[in-house]
Design an enzyme around this catalytic site. Structure first.
Site, PDB file in Angstrom:
ATOM      1  N   ASP A  97       6.925   2.695   3.794  1.00 48.24           N
ATOM      2  CA  ASP A  97       7.225   2.161   2.472  1.00 48.24           C
ATOM      3  C   ASP A  97       5.927   1.804   1.759  1.00 48.24           C
ATOM      4  O   ASP A  97       5.095   1.064   2.297  1.00 48.24           O
ATOM      5  CB  ASP A  97       8.116   0.919   2.597  1.00 48.24           C
ATOM      6  N   ASP A  99       4.769   0.103  -1.746  1.00 44.97           N
ATOM      7  CA  ASP A  99       5.212  -0.643  -2.922  1.00 44.97           C
ATOM      8  C   ASP A  99       4.004  -0.845  -3.823  1.00 44.97           C
ATOM      9  O   ASP A  99       3.022  -1.464  -3.415  1.00 44.97           O
ATOM     10  CB  ASP A  99       5.798  -1.992  -2.494  1.00 44.97           C
ATOM     11  N   ASP A 236       3.825  -0.922   4.196  1.00 48.95           N
ATOM     12  CA  ASP A 236       4.337  -2.169   4.757  1.00 48.95           C
ATOM     13  C   ASP A 236       4.608  -1.936   6.242  1.00 48.95           C
ATOM     14  O   ASP A 236       5.553  -1.230   6.609  1.00 48.95           O
ATOM     15  CB  ASP A 236       5.618  -2.575   4.029  1.00 48.95           C
TER      16      ASP A 236
END
Length: 342
Positions: A97, A99, A236
């Site tokens: 992930d 972000d 992450d």
């Protein structure tokens, strides 16, 4: 068409979208996946749901019009069970992930420049997974401020939490001992071989980053911090190590922005109206200030109390972000025939 006179209820828009045969992708082995949905009513999360077919999933989404829709990266023998022990874990995809709000200078606003930076990191990750681990993967835009990369291979499905964490640390450079990768000259003046673009692993990535910057390969130590920033991927780690993580359903809408969860290629990412099913021109009453930003290919700025005329897809995004509310106009929800291929 959804009329917005007197305000616009996002759930009505989502329900219209899911009733139009949207381009929702079927997760592999759908009967072995757990599904979860966040509903508009009280932002309630509903978990431990299973479907035997894509028809069942689409029927549920058309009926409930979820704010957010997810499926498990894990496969389970009994996905509707409430505990991991009862579910019977059969393996999990490897998930990463990115972000963009973790990138310097990027925050809550969905700015195109920050999305572009996040996309480049995601592409770097896809290329590194294949080059360094031999693992093909797929890249997705999450419909808000991030990107997911998913790898589904035989050996990676069986990895435990610690093995997944170590793979994540490889990309974040956490715990890196640089002296073992790029040694400095010895006391007697012996100069180790400089990194080469053909070197495996991190040496190769540093060398390629140096060439892109015009840095001499024999002098990489002089620019090493910049080069490490170029090869580091801001993922992450907690997401990657979690074998029970949920991924967004491709083709669903992200309730934080009203945009599509979309499969992407590696040739480029250009945020625009193709990411939204909502069309039309509406009035938007701003309740918060927004500095001039480039959003979905358009320049937008807001002052509290002012009413603006703007495209529906921008207005829906800003309303879901808390910058105001749609005050008038009509929103057209596109049918499946108008989609850009995902």
């Amino acid at each position: 068409m959804v009329e917005a006179r007197g305000g616009l209820d996002p759930r009505r828009l989502f329900k219209a979208y899911y009733s139009l045969s949207p381009p929702v992708e079927e997760p592999r082995d759908i009967a072995y996946r757990e599904f979860a949905f966040q509903l508009f009513d009280g932002d309630v999360y509903v978990r431990h749901i299973g479907f035997d077919s894509m028809e069942e999933l689409l029927s549920y989404m058309a009926r409930e019009a979820p704010k957010n829709a997810y499926y498990s990266v894990a496969r389970y023998s009994l996905p509707t069970a409430r505990s991991m022990e009862e579910k019977g874990w059969l393996g999990s995809e490897l998930m990463f992930d990115i972000d963009v709000d973790s990138l310097e200078g990027c925050g809550e606003v969905l700015g195109d420049s920050c999305l572009s930076r996040g996309y480049k990191q995601a592409v770097r990750l896809v290329e590194a997974l294949y080059r360094d681990f031999g693992v093909p993967s797929t890249l997705y835009f999450t419909g808000n401020r991030g990107f997911h990369v998913l790898a589904d291979c035989g050996w990676c499905r069986r990895l435990g939490r610690e093995e997944r964490r170590e793979i994540a640390r490889y990309f974040t450079l956490e715990g890196l001992r640089l002296e073992l990768i790029i040694p400095r000259p010895g006391r007697r003046g012996v100069r180790p071989a400089p990194p080469s673009p053909d070197d495996p692993g991190l040496r190769g990535w540093i060398a390629r980053a140096a060439l892109e910057r015009g840095v001499d390969l024999s002098a990489v130590h002089e620019a090493i911090e910049d080069l490490l920033d170029d090869v580091r991927v801001a993922i992450d780690v907690k997401v990657t190590q979690d074998i029970s993580r949920l991924a967004r359903i491709v083709g669903s809408l992200n309730g934080k922005a009203g945009l599509l969860v979309a499969r992407l290629g590696l040739e480029g990412f250009h945020p625009g109206d193709w990411l939204s099913p909502f069309r039309g021109e509406v009035e938007f009453r701003a309740s918060a200030r927004l500095e001039e930003s480039r959003i979905l290919g358009r320049t937008v700025s807001l002052e509290p109390g002012r009413v603006y005329s703007m495209p529906a897809h921008i207005a829906v995004l800003l309303q879901l972000k808390g910058y105001g509310a749609v005050a008038g106009g009509e929103v057209v929800v596109r049918a499946a025939a108008g989609w850009r291929p995902l």
